[in-house]
Motif scaffolding. Structure first.
Motif, PDB file in Angstrom:
ATOM      1  N   ALA A   1      -7.314  -3.434  -1.667  1.00 42.61           N
ATOM      2  CA  ALA A   1      -8.340  -4.312  -1.116  1.00 42.61           C
ATOM      3  C   ALA A   1      -9.340  -4.736  -2.184  1.00 42.61           C
ATOM      4  CB  ALA A   1      -9.061  -3.610   0.040  1.00 42.61           C
TER       5      ALA A   1
ATOM      6  N   LEU B   1      -2.684  -4.081   4.590  1.00 43.89           N
ATOM      7  CA  LEU B   1      -2.628  -2.915   3.717  1.00 43.89           C
ATOM      8  C   LEU B   1      -2.497  -1.624   4.511  1.00 43.89           C
ATOM      9  CD1 LEU B   1      -5.486  -3.954   1.265  1.00 43.89           C
ATOM     10  CD2 LEU B   1      -3.037  -4.481   1.112  1.00 43.89           C
TER      11      LEU B   1
ATOM     12  N   GLY C   1       0.808  -1.211   0.000  1.00 41.43           N
ATOM     13  CA  GLY C   1       0.000   0.000   0.000  1.00 41.43           C
ATOM     14  C   GLY C   1       0.839   1.259   0.000  1.00 41.43           C
TER      15      GLY C   1
ATOM     16  N   ALA D   1      -4.787   2.001  -0.049  1.00 47.99           N
ATOM     17  CA  ALA D   1      -5.143   0.686   0.496  1.00 47.99           C
ATOM     18  C   ALA D   1      -6.486   0.199  -0.028  1.00 47.99           C
ATOM     19  CB  ALA D   1      -5.134   0.732   2.025  1.00 47.99           C
TER      20      ALA D   1
ATOM     21  N   GLU E   1      -6.829  -3.868   6.631  1.00 47.67           N
ATOM     22  CA  GLU E   1      -6.368  -2.506   6.362  1.00 47.67           C
ATOM     23  C   GLU E   1      -5.981  -1.837   7.669  1.00 47.67           C
ATOM     24  OE1 GLU E   1      -8.498  -0.019   3.546  1.00 47.67           O
ATOM     25  OE2 GLU E   1      -9.740  -1.746   2.988  1.00 47.67           O
TER      26      GLU E   1
END
Length: 494
Positions: free
Chosen positions: A402, A393, A369, A398, A416
């Motif tokens: 995802a 992430l 990320g 991010a 995340e």
């Protein structure tokens, strides 16, 4: 898009003589901007500094330099400036550069200026330039090239985008005979006159598309490395290989990870083989190469091609490659805990670089990320999905990671981590503290998904500036978080 002025193509003497006694605008008070000051003074020009930052202009003024703010330049008489020399990060459509071009003032990059300073022998005999560019692997290849030159006893220096400005390298006493020059696409865009002794385009993948306006313009900038005596392309990369058609080199050749044809470098039975500069010469063993894996071998072949182009003997290629060790944040092993390896590849700042990093491991917990800079992530995720144990992430994009994982690897757990969401952080924590805390949480989370034989891999596939000072800060943050782990911190979610 603004292009460098064709006036840059004149002979070196007149091009520097016309600056004598004239103002030259230095656009950007960074590392490259600072390196311009003394050479400009040495040829009798008067540097004037402009920068978007008030602190930068204040620093330049404290050093006794003339400065110009953006509002002042809006009303300036551009005929006062003989030339604008821009730092590589300045976009071609930035107001200062666009205004200069509109008024007929030529714009060069700092690399273009360094080329003519060298051609004019301001600081000694003309050097041989070995130019390295590509989306990934530039720094490793530059360091390998420099190591081979050192092994051969050739006075050399690694410079350019690797950190040391070319002008500072030229001013060294005693000076180098050969420059191993890492150049970014930005630098090459503003350096139309550079004609290296040998230049390589390692690979070309989506990166900096917001700056260049598209992949073709980005690739065209990279292709300027192929305008010298010898041009080298990475044949395993389709875009880089296609640039052979744009090459203006007197001789163009390539390298590949597989068996080389006549006129190529490649790999046979675990050995790097040169069939381009001789009938067949063994250069090194694959096991000699650091970093290990296909990307490291490709970089080694590129470095070998550049140095063989200036007649470095095979024995010194091997000695240099054995001597070379991978730099920090480039697939660097950090630590092993409970048979889980932790690897820092923070330099993997785009999907192409992350691909090579992930494919070097059978099972990886991926920390990814940051800023994608216009690049797309789907193709990477689809290719590496079967190697991912989990994905953790971070960073601004991010959600894009995802979404790609949900489309192409729905079975992979995804977490995340948002900077600032860690419960242990103070409300008034600095930006760096927040980034470091987010990385610490990401590393702890990743470790919980990793079991014996797995690798927790920082290969962000994105730039770092949304959270960190730079990719090095990101890598240091990862390493610090890894060293804070204890036995038993891994495998908790298995």
């Amino acid at each position: 898009m603004v292009e460098p002025s064709p006036r840059a193509l004149r002979t070196p003497g007149p091009m520097l003589e016309f600056l004598r006694g004239r103002d030259v605008l230095v656009a950007g008070w960074g590392i490259s901007g600072r390196s311009l000051i003394e050479p400009l003074r040495d040829i009798g020009a008067r540097p004037v500094v402009t920068d978007a930052g008030a602190a930068a202009l204040a620093e330049a003024a404290e050093l006794g330099l003339a400065v110009a703010t953006a509002p002042e330049l809006e009303t300036t008489d551009w005929s006062r400036f003989a030339l604008v020399i821009t730092s590589p990060g300045w976009r071609p459509d930035s107001p200062v550069l666009a205004s200069a071009v509109a008024e007929g003032t030529p714009v060069w990059g700092d690399v273009e200026f360094a080329w003519w300073v060298d051609q004019a022998r301001i600081y000694g005999p003309v050097r041989k330039w070995l130019v390295i560019t590509g989306t990934n692997g530039k720094t490793t290849t530059t360091q390998m090239t420099h190591a081979i030159l050192r092994a051969a006893g050739i006075a050399s220096v690694a410079c350019g985008n690797i950190g040391l400005p070319i002008l500072d390298a030229l001013r060294r006493n005693p000076g180098p005979q050969v420059l191993a020059v890492e150049l970014s696409s930005f630098q090459l865009h503003w350096a139309p006159s550079v004609r290296p002794e040998a230049g390589v385009v390692l690979n070309v993948a989506e990166d900096h598309l917001d700056w260049h306006g598209g992949l073709d313009a980005y690739a065209a900038a990279k292709a300027r490395a192929l305008f010298g005596r010898v041009g080298v392309v990475g044949l395993d990369d389709p875009v880089a290989a296609s640039l052979a058609r744009r090459s203006k080199a007197r001789r163009t050749l390539g390298f590949r990870i597989g068996v080389p044809a006549d006129g190529e470098l490649g790999v046979v039975d675990g050995k790097l083989l040169d069939r381009a500069f001789t009938k067949a010469a063994i250069l090194a063993e694959v096991g000699d190469i650091s970093p290990p894996g296909p990307a490291g071998v490709a970089d080694a072949l590129a470095a070998a091609a550049l140095t063989r182009a200036i007649d470095v003997a095979p024995q010194f290629v091997r000695e240099g490659l054995i001597e070379h060790k991978v730099g920090p944040h480039r697939a660097a092993f950090v630590r092993e805990i409970d048979e889980v390896a932790f690897v820092d590849d923070s330099k993997a700042t785009n999907p192409h670089a992350a691909r090579s990093s992930i494919l070097a491991h059978q099972r990886a917990v991926w920390i990814a990320g940051g800023q994608l800079k216009g690049a797309h992530i789907d193709e990477l995720v689809e290719e590496v999905a079967d190697r991912l144990v989990a994905a953790v992430l971070i960073g601004a994009d991010a959600p894009a990671f995802a979404a790609a994982l949900a489309r192409h690897a729905p079975e992979v757990p995804v977490i995340e981590v948002i900077a600032g969401d860690d419960a242990g952080m103070a409300d008034q924590a600095s930006t760096n503290d927040k980034a470091d805390a987010a990385m610490a949480k990401a590393v702890r989370t990743a470790a919980e998904f990793a079991g014996p034989g797995d690798t927790v891999l920082l290969a962000p596939a994105a730039a770092s500036l949304d959270m960190f000072t730079d990719y090095m800060h990101r890598g240091r943050s990862f390493a610090a978080a890894v060293h804070a782990l204890e036995d038993g911190d891994t495998g908790r979610r298995l």
